[in-house]
Design a protein around this motif. Structure first.
Motif, PDB file in Angstrom:
ATOM      1  N   SER A   1      -3.412   0.964  -3.957  1.00  0.00           N
ATOM      2  CA  SER A   1      -3.452  -0.409  -3.458  1.00  0.00           C
ATOM      3  C   SER A   1      -2.495  -1.300  -4.243  1.00  0.00           C
ATOM      4  N   PRO A   2      -2.095  -2.430  -3.674  1.00  0.00           N
ATOM      5  CA  PRO A   2      -1.233  -3.362  -4.403  1.00  0.00           C
ATOM      6  C   PRO A   2      -1.841  -3.761  -5.751  1.00  0.00           C
ATOM      7  N   GLY A   3      -0.983  -3.842  -6.766  1.00  0.00           N
ATOM      8  CA  GLY A   3      -1.422  -4.297  -8.087  1.00  0.00           C
ATOM      9  C   GLY A   3      -1.798  -3.193  -9.054  1.00  0.00           C
ATOM     10  N   GLN A   4      -2.036  -1.980  -8.554  1.00  0.00           N
ATOM     11  CA  GLN A   4      -2.377  -0.881  -9.455  1.00  0.00           C
ATOM     12  C   GLN A   4      -1.116  -0.392 -10.185  1.00  0.00           C
ATOM     13  N   ILE A   5      -1.297   0.039 -11.428  1.00  0.00           N
ATOM     14  CA  ILE A   5      -0.195   0.574 -12.220  1.00  0.00           C
ATOM     15  C   ILE A   5      -0.190   2.093 -12.106  1.00  0.00           C
ATOM     16  N   HIS A   6       0.973   2.679 -11.854  1.00  0.00           N
ATOM     17  CA  HIS A   6       1.022   4.144 -11.837  1.00  0.00           C
ATOM     18  C   HIS A   6       2.373   4.647 -12.321  1.00  0.00           C
ATOM     19  N   ASN A   7       2.386   5.909 -12.732  1.00  0.00           N
ATOM     20  CA  ASN A   7       3.614   6.576 -13.184  1.00  0.00           C
ATOM     21  C   ASN A   7       3.445   8.079 -13.032  1.00  0.00           C
ATOM     22  N   PHE A   8       4.569   8.791 -13.071  1.00  0.00           N
ATOM     23  CA  PHE A   8       4.573  10.230 -12.833  1.00  0.00           C
ATOM     24  C   PHE A   8       5.203  10.993 -13.988  1.00  0.00           C
ATOM     25  N   ASN A   9       4.780  12.248 -14.125  1.00  0.00           N
ATOM     26  CA  ASN A   9       5.466  13.242 -14.944  1.00  0.00           C
ATOM     27  C   ASN A   9       5.528  14.495 -14.083  1.00  0.00           C
ATOM     28  N   LEU A  10       6.692  14.771 -13.467  1.00  0.00           N
ATOM     29  CA  LEU A  10       6.783  15.780 -12.419  1.00  0.00           C
ATOM     30  C   LEU A  10       7.772  16.888 -12.765  1.00  0.00           C
ATOM     31  N   SER A  11       7.489  18.087 -12.273  1.00  0.00           N
ATOM     32  CA  SER A  11       8.446  19.187 -12.400  1.00  0.00           C
ATOM     33  C   SER A  11       9.645  18.910 -11.492  1.00  0.00           C
ATOM     34  N   ASP A  12      10.779  19.524 -11.797  1.00  0.00           N
ATOM     35  CA  ASP A  12      12.012  19.242 -11.073  1.00  0.00           C
ATOM     36  C   ASP A  12      11.946  19.633  -9.597  1.00  0.00           C
ATOM     37  N   ASP A  13      11.073  20.568  -9.251  1.00  0.00           N
ATOM     38  CA  ASP A  13      11.013  21.037  -7.864  1.00  0.00           C
ATOM     39  C   ASP A  13       9.997  20.268  -7.013  1.00  0.00           C
ATOM     40  N   THR A  14       9.394  19.209  -7.565  1.00  0.00           N
ATOM     41  CA  THR A  14       8.345  18.485  -6.834  1.00  0.00           C
ATOM     42  C   THR A  14       8.902  17.809  -5.582  1.00  0.00           C
ATOM     43  N   ASP A  15       8.154  17.922  -4.499  1.00  0.00           N
ATOM     44  CA  ASP A  15       8.557  17.287  -3.245  1.00  0.00           C
ATOM     45  C   ASP A  15       7.311  16.878  -2.477  1.00  0.00           C
ATOM     46  N   GLY A  16       7.525  16.110  -1.428  1.00  0.00           N
ATOM     47  CA  GLY A  16       6.415  15.648  -0.601  1.00  0.00           C
ATOM     48  C   GLY A  16       6.875  14.557   0.335  1.00  0.00           C
ATOM     49  N   TYR A  17       5.915  13.860   0.918  1.00  0.00           N
ATOM     50  CA  TYR A  17       6.197  12.739   1.811  1.00  0.00           C
ATOM     51  C   TYR A  17       5.516  11.488   1.268  1.00  0.00           C
ATOM     52  N   LEU A  18       6.207  10.349   1.370  1.00  0.00           N
ATOM     53  CA  LEU A  18       5.606   9.093   0.944  1.00  0.00           C
ATOM     54  C   LEU A  18       5.929   8.000   1.949  1.00  0.00           C
TER      55      LEU A  18
ATOM     56  N   PHE B   1       0.849  -1.184   0.000  1.00  0.00           N
ATOM     57  CA  PHE B   1       0.000   0.000   0.000  1.00  0.00           C
ATOM     58  C   PHE B   1       0.889   1.239   0.000  1.00  0.00           C
ATOM     59  N   PHE B   2       0.447   2.282  -0.688  1.00  0.00           N
ATOM     60  CA  PHE B   2       1.275   3.460  -0.967  1.00  0.00           C
ATOM     61  C   PHE B   2       0.482   4.716  -0.631  1.00  0.00           C
ATOM     62  N   ALA B   3       1.107   5.657   0.082  1.00  0.00           N
ATOM     63  CA  ALA B   3       0.478   6.951   0.364  1.00  0.00           C
ATOM     64  C   ALA B   3       1.483   8.056   0.081  1.00  0.00           C
ATOM     65  N   LEU B   4       1.040   9.098  -0.586  1.00  0.00           N
ATOM     66  CA  LEU B   4       1.921  10.200  -0.998  1.00  0.00           C
ATOM     67  C   LEU B   4       1.207  11.525  -0.783  1.00  0.00           C
ATOM     68  N   LEU B   5       1.877  12.450  -0.100  1.00  0.00           N
ATOM     69  CA  LEU B   5       1.403  13.827   0.031  1.00  0.00           C
ATOM     70  C   LEU B   5       2.328  14.733  -0.771  1.00  0.00           C
ATOM     71  N   ILE B   6       1.768  15.524  -1.675  1.00  0.00           N
ATOM     72  CA  ILE B   6       2.540  16.491  -2.446  1.00  0.00           C
ATOM     73  C   ILE B   6       2.617  17.802  -1.663  1.00  0.00           C
ATOM     74  N   THR B   7       3.812  18.307  -1.456  1.00  0.00           N
ATOM     75  CA  THR B   7       3.992  19.580  -0.753  1.00  0.00           C
ATOM     76  C   THR B   7       4.492  20.693  -1.673  1.00  0.00           C
ATOM     77  N   LYS B   8       5.018  20.310  -2.835  1.00  0.00           N
ATOM     78  CA  LYS B   8       5.599  21.308  -3.738  1.00  0.00           C
ATOM     79  C   LYS B   8       5.661  20.736  -5.147  1.00  0.00           C
ATOM     80  N   GLY B   9       5.537  21.600  -6.148  1.00  0.00           N
ATOM     81  CA  GLY B   9       5.723  21.162  -7.525  1.00  0.00           C
ATOM     82  C   GLY B   9       4.425  20.970  -8.286  1.00  0.00           C
ATOM     83  N   SER B  10       4.573  20.397  -9.477  1.00  0.00           N
ATOM     84  CA  SER B  10       3.423  20.199 -10.368  1.00  0.00           C
ATOM     85  C   SER B  10       3.718  19.044 -11.313  1.00  0.00           C
ATOM     86  N   GLY B  11       2.714  18.673 -12.088  1.00  0.00           N
ATOM     87  CA  GLY B  11       2.862  17.590 -13.058  1.00  0.00           C
ATOM     88  C   GLY B  11       1.616  16.742 -13.108  1.00  0.00           C
TER      89      GLY B  11
END
Length: 292
Positions: free
Chosen positions: A77-94, A47-57
């Motif tokens: 949830s387990p088994g889901q497919i995901h991917n990112f396209n993020l700006s260079d300044d993106t940050d957060g907690y995971l 299981f995966f949780a992510l909070l975005i604090t900065k950036g875009s995409g």
């Protein structure tokens, strides 16, 4: 055409502290610095949780594209497919955790009891209000801080923090009137149905067969699905088939006829018509998206 290999990550694939392989936490910036591979399409068994604090995409989860903005939370949830396209300044907690990590520390509530994890068809995006965001961000920060040190009863406290976070996210995710015993019971049953569909969708496509497996009437099963997800039992079955079809069209080199057969359709023309009706494109048109 050669088949693509879609990575399936476990927690031990990441840099973790000590020997714990059931939990991991980091800042998004630090994680991207050590592993750019997470930007590309992949699955994981946790299981995966992510909070975005900065950036875009953008963040694409099972072919649904979400905008990345500060204050947005993504839960997967387990088994889901995901991917990112993020700006260079993106940050957060995971943070990541296995089902056993969460469930083993709790005598009552299980991870699938939370509405954002109880169904693959619930949205993966949670957007707290400005009123709630500081507390949510503080919990993410505390989880990351706790993981980075070797305090006494470290993982017990991490579990307490996650439980508090998930409860707060549930209050944001569901209107208060929907958090009642009947709804919790229905959510549990619908999750069981989804597990059964996940195991059998290639062979069993009849709602009545799933109702028999759950020892309830087809009518009542349909009612629960409508109450929880505003979908019929048939919708859930077809949605799961279409999700798998999309994955196979993008991430394998198989032909439409081969995919139709693997998904239990002898008539691949019927499968193609069903796919276009549900997804708005023919299988061939959808497959081209993976090459662009």
């Amino acid at each position: 055409m050669p088949k693509k290999t879609l990575p399936i990550y476990s927690i031990e694939n990441f840099n973790y502290l000590g020997k714990e392989t059931d939990f991991y936490a980091n800042t998004l910036k630090a994680q991207l610095k050590s592993n750019k591979g997470i930007l590309m399409p992949h699955k994981h068994d946790f299981f995966f949780a992510l909070l975005i604090t900065k950036g875009s995409g953008t963040h694409t989860i099972d072919f649904v594209e979400y905008d990345v903005k500060p204050g947005r939370i993504f839960v997967i949830s387990p088994g889901q497919i995901h991917n990112f396209n993020l700006s260079d300044d993106t940050d957060g907690y995971l943070f990541f955790h296995t089902k056993s990590f969460y469930d083993s520390y709790s005598s009552t509530k299980k991870v699938h009891d939370y509405p954002f994890f109880c169904s693959l068809y619930n949205t993966s995006l949670i957007t707290p209000s400005n009123k709630h965001l500081p507390k949510i961000e503080s919990l993410f920060s505390d989880i990351q801080e706790e993981f980075a040190h070797h305090y006494l009863m470290k993982y017990q406290r991490i579990h307490v923090l996650i439980e508090q976070l998930y409860i707060d996210l549930t209050r944001i995710y569901l209107p208060q009137k929907r958090i009642d015993s009947q709804n919790q019971n229905y959510l549990s049953k619908v999750r069981k149905l989804e597990d059964l569909i996940d195991e059998n969708f290639k062979k069993i496509k009849s709602p009545s067969e799933y109702a028999k497996k759950m020892f309830i009437s087809e009518k009542h099963l349909n009612r629960m699905c409508k109450e929880c997800l505003n979908k019929t039992t048939s919708d859930l079955i077809v949605d799961r088939i279409m999700l798998e079809a999309k994955r196979m069209l993008i991430y394998t080199g198989n032909s439409v006829a081969e995919i139709a057969e693997q998904l239990g359709y002898e008539d691949h023309s019927y499968f193609s018509r069903l796919f276009k009706k549900k997804c708005g494109k023919t299988p061939a048109e959808f497959a081209k998206l993976g090459k662009s």
